[in-house]
Scaffold this motif. Structure first.
Motif, short mmCIF file in Angstrom:
data_model
loop_
_atom_site.label_atom_id
_atom_site.label_comp_id
_atom_site.label_asym_id
_atom_site.label_seq_id
_atom_site.Cartn_x
_atom_site.Cartn_y
_atom_site.Cartn_z
N LEU A 27 -38.01 41.40 65.04
CA LEU A 27 -37.41 42.73 65.15
C LEU A 27 -36.52 42.78 66.39
O LEU A 27 -36.76 42.07 67.36
N ALA A 62 -36.15 50.05 65.70
CA ALA A 62 -36.54 48.64 65.64
C ALA A 62 -36.01 48.04 64.35
O ALA A 62 -36.57 48.25 63.27
N ARG A 63 -34.91 47.33 64.44
CA ARG A 63 -34.24 46.77 63.28
C ARG A 63 -34.90 45.45 62.88
O ARG A 63 -35.31 44.68 63.75
N VAL A 64 -35.00 45.20 61.59
CA VAL A 64 -35.56 43.94 61.11
C VAL A 64 -34.49 42.86 61.20
O VAL A 64 -33.41 43.01 60.64
N ALA C 16 -43.12 40.88 65.29
CA ALA C 16 -44.03 41.97 64.97
C ALA C 16 -45.50 41.59 65.15
O ALA C 16 -46.27 42.29 65.78
N GLU C 62 -35.56 48.89 59.05
CA GLU C 62 -36.10 49.11 60.40
C GLU C 62 -37.53 49.62 60.28
O GLU C 62 -37.99 49.97 59.19
#
Lengths: 132, 409, 138
Positions: A27, A62-64, C16, C62
């Motif tokens: 992220l 929070a960008r992937v 993550a 996101e």
């Protein structure tokens, strides 16, 4: 979609070939102008010692960025293959060795997410997995 | 001056808080059967708990995260969940043993049946958890626990053949009458008694309760490195008393009255009274610590609000967990199970579960994202890896040894 | 991306599972709220006021929310709970990401707080001394 749908899923290439397992999702956290939430805390410096803890920037969206794929599955990863941590010897060295070949696939190159399986698009890219 | 007093108080409570029912029973049993030939295990255990506790205290002070938060974060929900189930069960077993220990000690002092003391003891533990300030609780229990020094006094009054005691200890020479597997079984038990995981849950969460920061690290190190070894010396005194009086008489310890027999013989009623107060304080203190640990582990795994420094209503699930744990402990004791047997089980299973707690702490203490400049040094890591091997070997060997020896019988 | 343009600050890369999952979530006063049991991904083009759309593979995505409660059970035992049973903490309430995630709101204002709140009102708060501050002299 939840992260649990992606983690530990099998990864297949465009032709259905097995490439490995999703071990993590990368992220990009937007960091907004740093504000200090507790300026009157006298112990703040002592409390916040490591750079990570001391970093008081507010986070935004929070960008992937992509998925991290390891050719090996199983075993908690601890992220040693993506960081420079070397202690306590020999744990990081062994984990790094086991998960050699871990790569990052940009999110744009993910074609489909099904139950327990992720399929990559044709011409998907393999990027360096190291954390900056 | 005030600072010096603080240091002294920290050390004294660390000494008084070191011994719990597990140390008491295991050392006496071992002393009565093996003399001082297992003293080396106490030394290994004390060095281990010093290393482990100071590491977890440092992680808590620097990162603000207590041990079970670290375990959950490093091992993930599944492995940490298995760890939680094991730790909670062992913790409950230890809590049961401690509450039973309070009741047995009060029984010795009063000749009122232990079963009547059990609910009283549990209620008293709950009231302290509910109402008393963390620091007060820790200091009072620790200081009164110092009365266990009566075992040391008793040893001198007994006037033993010191040369013979040393000969038992170095090189370790177990009595020919005992099987070698039994010897190793008790070695594991003694190691588990010295390095119980609940001590680390309590120690690291206590650091958060007391609001430690990196400034308190030096004090933390002194408390641990001075207090724990002196507490270990108390353990050795308990074993030595048993080795001097019970071993020659062929008495195998199976009750608390046998554990204090050497004290009564050496120092009469007065010394016995002192030691019994010490035992009540030590088991009471450990009952508080284990009850708190049951709350700490569950709350930290699930992310609940926890801590004695909060109003109980602001840590509702944490306080409820401790009440349930205490009620379960009372329930187990009311089935008239022998607290001494429960204690022996709890220390062996502690040894089995130890790696699950030890490994995450060792890894996080090396993680610069958590620890910044306070990561482990080379010496700590070298020692840490040696103990990793010891901890794993003890854990793997515990159950087979238990089966092979019929739990040491 | 209104917020991005106004910030002008940088970007921090995290993984993550390594940096977010299973971390403690603290409220604005430092009181523990929950742990990060899972994370919801949504399409990145949604504005703050729209109902978020589910993320699609390959399209900009996101984090939408921290998930907790039933998702922990299914992460342990497998499967996944229906979306109606997810307990969410919106990602926009997250202020800082360190060894714990710090929110910008109070625990009491969150939906996920109900078990703690219920026990406080109906059980623990009703026992004498339940609202006593242990740090004050008793």
């Amino acid at each position: 979609m939840i992260l649990g749908d992606l983690l530990d899923a099998r990864v297949r290439g465009p032709g259905g070939e097995h490439l490995g397992t999703v071990v993590d999702v990368r992220l990009a956290l937007e960091t907004l102008r740093g504000d200090d939430p507790s300026p009157d805390d006298p112990d703040r410096e002592a409390r916040a010692l490591s750079a990570q803890v001391r970093r008081r920037d507010r986070v935004g969206r929070a960008r992937v960025v992509g998925i991290l794929v390891s050719p090996r599955s199983g075993a908690p990863l601890l992220g040693y293959e993506r960081t420079g941590v070397t202690a306590p010897w020999p744990v990081p060295q062994l984990v790094r060795r086991r998960h050699r070949g871990t790569f990052l696939v940009p999110w744009e190159d993910v074609a489909a997410v099904g139950p327990g399986e992720v399929r990559l698009a044709a011409g998907y890219r393999q990027e360096d997995a190291a954390l900056p | 001056m005030k600072k010096l007093l603080g240091v002294a108080l920290g050390i004294l409570t660390a000494i008084g808080g070191f011994v719990d029912i597990g140390d008491l029973v295991t050392n006496a049993v071992v002393g009565s059967r093996f003399g001082l030939s297992l003293v080396w295990v106490v030394v290994v255990g004390v060095v281990g708990i010093c290393l482990f506790a100071s590491m977890s205290g440092r992680v808590a002070a620097v990162s603000g995260r207590a041990t079970f938060e670290i375990i959950r974060e490093r091992l993930g929900p599944r492995a940490a969940g298995a760890n939680l189930a094991a730790s909670f069960a062992i913790n409950l077993l230890t809590l049961t043993a401690e509450v039973g220990g309070i009741a047995l000690a009060l029984h010795l002092a009063s000749s009122v049946e232990p079963r009547l003391w059990i609910p009283v003891a549990a209620l008293a533990v709950w009231l302290v958890l509910w109402r008393v300030k963390f620091e007060v609780m820790e200091n009072v229990a620790g200081l009164l626990g110092l009365l266990l020094v009566g075992f040391g006094v008793a040893l001198f009054l007994l006037g033993p053949d010191w040369g013979e005691l040393v000969r038992q200890a170095v090189p370790p020479s177990p009595p020919a009458t005992e099987h070698v597997a039994t010897y190793w079984y008790y070695a594991v038990a003694l190691f588990g008694a010295a390095m119980t995981p609940y001590e680390v849950f309590f120690f690291s969460s206590g650091a958060v309760e007391e609001g430690w920061t990196a400034k308190d690290l030096a004090q933390n190190r002194v408390n641990v490195l001075v207090g724990f070894p002196l507490g270990g010396l108390l353990s050795v005194a308990i074993a030595a008393c048993a080795a001097v009086v019970l071993l020659p008489a062929g008495i195998e310890v199976s009750s608390l009255s046998q554990i204090v027999l050497p004290v009564a013989q050496a120092g009469g009623t007065l010394l016995l009274a002192v030691v019994i107060v010490g035992i009540v304080a030590a088991t009471f203190g450990a009952a508080l610590e284990t009850a708190l640990s049951s709350g700490y582990t569950l709350a930290q795994y699930l992310g609940w609000s926890w801590g004695k420094f909060r109003r109980p209503a602001r840590a509702a699930r944490f306080h409820l967990t401790m009440v349930v744990a205490l009620l379960l402990a009372v329930g187990i004791l009311m089935t008239s199970v022998d607290p001494v047997t429960v204690t022996e089980m709890s220390v062996v299973f502690s040894a089995v579960a130890l790696p699950l707690t030890y490994v995450p702490i060792l890894l996080v203490a090396n993680d610069p994202e958590y620890m910044g400049e306070h990561v482990n040094g080379r010496v700590t890591n070298a020692l840490g890896m040696v103990y990793l091997v010891i901890v794993v070997v003890a854990a793997v060997a515990a159950i087979p040894l238990m089966i092979a020896t019929g739990a040491g019988s | 991306m209104s917020r991005e343009s106004s910030s002008g600050a940088g970007v921090r890369v995290v993984d993550a599972r390594l940096h977010l999952l299973s971390r403690q979530v603290l409220d604005v006063d430092g009181e523990p709220v929950t742990t990060v049991d899972d994370l919801e991904l949504v399409a990145a083009d949604a504005r703050d006021d729209d109902a978020p759309r589910d993320a699609a593979p390959g399209e900009p995505a996101e984090l939408g929310a921290i998930l907790t409660g039933p998702v922990l059970v299914t992460r342990l035992l497998g499967g996944r709970p229906p979306a109606s049973r997810w307990e969410r903490v919106p990602w926009r309430d997250v202020g800082h990401v360190g060894t714990a995630l710090e929110l910008t709101v109070r625990a009491d204002s969150l939906d996920v707080h109900w078990p703690e709140g219920w026990l406080r009102e109906h059980v623990v708060g009703r026992i004498p001394g339940g609202r006593h501050d242990p740090e004050e002299a008793s």
